[in-house]
Design a protein around this motif. Structure first.
Motif, mmCIF file in Angstrom:
data_model
loop_
_atom_site.group_PDB
_atom_site.id
_atom_site.type_symbol
_atom_site.label_atom_id
_atom_site.label_comp_id
_atom_site.label_asym_id
_atom_site.label_seq_id
_atom_site.Cartn_x
_atom_site.Cartn_y
_atom_site.Cartn_z
ATOM 1 N N VAL A 1 43.039 73.799 97.691
ATOM 2 C CA VAL A 1 43.730 72.608 97.201
ATOM 3 C C VAL A 1 43.713 72.578 95.676
ATOM 4 N N ARG A 2 42.576 72.936 95.103
ATOM 5 C CA ARG A 2 42.458 72.959 93.641
ATOM 6 C C ARG A 2 43.368 74.031 93.035
ATOM 7 N N ALA A 3 43.580 75.127 93.751
ATOM 8 C CA ALA A 3 44.477 76.173 93.258
ATOM 9 C C ALA A 3 45.904 75.649 93.124
ATOM 10 N N PHE B 1 39.899 78.219 87.445
ATOM 11 C CA PHE B 1 39.885 76.763 87.539
ATOM 12 C C PHE B 1 38.587 76.352 88.207
ATOM 13 N N THR B 2 38.259 75.073 88.115
ATOM 14 C CA THR B 2 37.030 74.575 88.717
ATOM 15 C C THR B 2 37.269 74.255 90.182
ATOM 16 N N GLY B 3 36.525 74.924 91.042
ATOM 17 C CA GLY B 3 36.653 74.718 92.471
ATOM 18 C C GLY B 3 35.529 73.876 93.033
ATOM 19 N N SER B 4 35.262 74.054 94.299
ATOM 20 C CA SER B 4 34.228 73.296 94.992
ATOM 21 C C SER B 4 32.870 73.496 94.313
ATOM 22 N N THR C 1 39.022 84.595 96.844
ATOM 23 C CA THR C 1 38.260 83.845 97.848
ATOM 24 C C THR C 1 36.782 83.975 97.510
ATOM 25 N N ARG C 2 36.150 82.846 97.300
ATOM 26 C CA ARG C 2 34.751 82.864 96.856
ATOM 27 C C ARG C 2 33.868 83.704 97.764
ATOM 28 N N GLY C 3 33.007 84.501 97.157
ATOM 29 C CA GLY C 3 32.040 85.296 97.898
ATOM 30 C C GLY C 3 32.604 86.546 98.518
ATOM 31 N N GLN C 4 33.919 86.720 98.491
ATOM 32 C CA GLN C 4 34.532 87.869 99.151
ATOM 33 C C GLN C 4 35.017 88.880 98.104
ATOM 34 N N GLY C 5 35.531 89.983 98.589
ATOM 35 C CA GLY C 5 35.966 91.023 97.679
ATOM 36 C C GLY C 5 34.925 92.098 97.459
ATOM 37 N N PHE D 1 30.964 77.278 105.110
ATOM 38 C CA PHE D 1 31.624 78.094 104.091
ATOM 39 C C PHE D 1 33.060 77.646 103.837
ATOM 40 N N TYR D 2 33.809 77.393 104.894
ATOM 41 C CA TYR D 2 35.231 77.097 104.707
ATOM 42 C C TYR D 2 35.483 75.694 104.154
ATOM 43 N N ARG D 3 34.499 74.842 104.098
ATOM 44 C CA ARG D 3 34.666 73.586 103.359
ATOM 45 C C ARG D 3 34.898 73.912 101.890
ATOM 46 N N ARG D 4 34.114 74.809 101.351
ATOM 47 C CA ARG D 4 34.264 75.200 99.956
ATOM 48 C C ARG D 4 35.591 75.930 99.732
ATOM 49 N N VAL D 5 35.946 76.793 100.672
ATOM 50 C CA VAL D 5 37.177 77.580 100.529
ATOM 51 C C VAL D 5 38.409 76.688 100.578
ATOM 52 N N TYR D 6 38.457 75.744 101.508
ATOM 53 C CA TYR D 6 39.625 74.878 101.621
ATOM 54 C C TYR D 6 39.755 73.968 100.394
#
Length: 325
Positions: A166-168, A62-65, A118-122, A157-162
């Motif tokens: 919500v989008r999820a 899905f489209t996120g931040s 989680t964006r950028g992680q993994g 960073f967590y602005r994008r994650v949060y």
């Protein structure tokens, strides 16, 4: 084994430290989510071939931040009603969505299960699939994610994650076989903190299950955590001695001890009293301010692993009761 080093349980149960809540907190998050809402969510659920016999798996996105595509797995029980409740799961620090057979528990209990990258992680232990479109100049940070963009709430960073979290929830609601009125958010550690943010910021969450949550009461975490990501913050503060006030001014927008008061869905927390990564007082700072009806399971003798499978059993029983009309 870590010794008991935080407050006794009798004090934790009443622990409500003063917190620095920004006057424009609600406006900040309204603007962040409105910015994302200008972009089409465009959820996709592509069938993913596996040898798993009891579930159907979909490679979801899905489209996120920032317009970036966020990856997820959607795992559906093969035997299911026309519309199923859905557990949306957020992941621990540095973990990605991995492979579908890593996530079979909630489908075995009869729920649809959306596992959100989680964006950028993994890049460690469990691989991820989603990059992070970092701002052009996020500033100096300690390796890891906790201090990435820490001098500016708009770049943190967590602005994008949060926003992704919500989008999820919105993506799960968009699936035709998911009951949009029975969306549950959950996760452990970092995933627990993201769970609280989603419960506070996403409309229509039916239940929340934050497990040993991270990202709560940052200052307390930095003061007493002896292991884990809060140590990144300590390292950053030690190097940038004169910028602590700026850093904490950013973090107050993302503190789930503050945001949790804005949640209203029933919640089941967990805490481990010997946790050196997410100290119990940081968890209780969020739990004691939680805005909806809440319960907490206390694991007296455990560290950051918490209750593990015993906690899952508690969650399953609680969720069956909570989602029953």
């Amino acid at each position: 084994m870590t010794t008991l080093y935080d407050l006794p349980l009798s004090e934790l149960s009443e622990y409500r430290p003063p917190l620095d809540e920004p006057a424009d907190l609600d406006a900040f998050w309204a603007a962040a989510l409105a910015e994302a809402d200008e972009l089409a969510l465009d959820p996709e659920f592509r069938p993913h071939s596996t040898l798993l016999r009891t579930v159907e798996v979909f490679d979801a996105s899905f489209t996120g931040s920032g317009g970036q595509r966020v990856s997820a797995w959607l795992v559906l029980p093969r035997a299911r009603p026309a519309r199923s409740p859905c557990v949306v799961q957020y992941l621990g620090y540095n973990l990605g969505r991995g492979l579908p057979h890593d996530f079979l528990t909630w489908s075995a209990f009869g729920y649809a299960h959306l596992v959100v990258d989680t964006r950028g992680q993994g890049g460690k232990s469990i691989p991820g699939s989603t990059a992070d479109l970092m701002p052009a100049a996020p500033g100096p940070h300690v390796p890891g994610f906790l201090t990435l963009g820490i001098l500016d709430p708009e770049q943190y960073f967590y602005r994008r994650v949060y926003v992704d979290a919500v989008r999820a929830v919105a993506a799960a609601k968009a699936h035709p076989e998911i009951d949009a009125d029975r969306i549950v958010v959950t996760g452990g550690s970092q995933g627990g903190g993201i769970t609280l943010a989603a419960a506070a910021l996403a409309p229509g969450v039916a239940a929340a299950m934050p497990d040993v949550p991270f990202l709560c009461h940052f200052r307390r975490g930095a003061e007493i955590a002896s292991d884990g990501p809060y140590r990144e913050l300590v390292t950053w503060l030690a190097a940038h001695r004169h910028r602590a006030a700026e850093a904490f001014a950013t973090l107050r927008y993302f503190d789930n001890a503050v945001l949790s008061a804005r949640a209203s869905a029933p919640a089941l927390f967990s805490v481990a009293l010997r946790d050196p990564v997410c100290p119990p007082s940081t968890v209780f700072a969020a739990y004691n301010r939680y805005g909806g009806p809440g319960e907490i399971r206390v694991w007296e003798w455990n560290e950051h692993e918490g209750g593990q499978s015993a906690q899952v059993a508690e969650q399953a029983a609680w969720l069956a009761k909570t989602l029953t009309p």
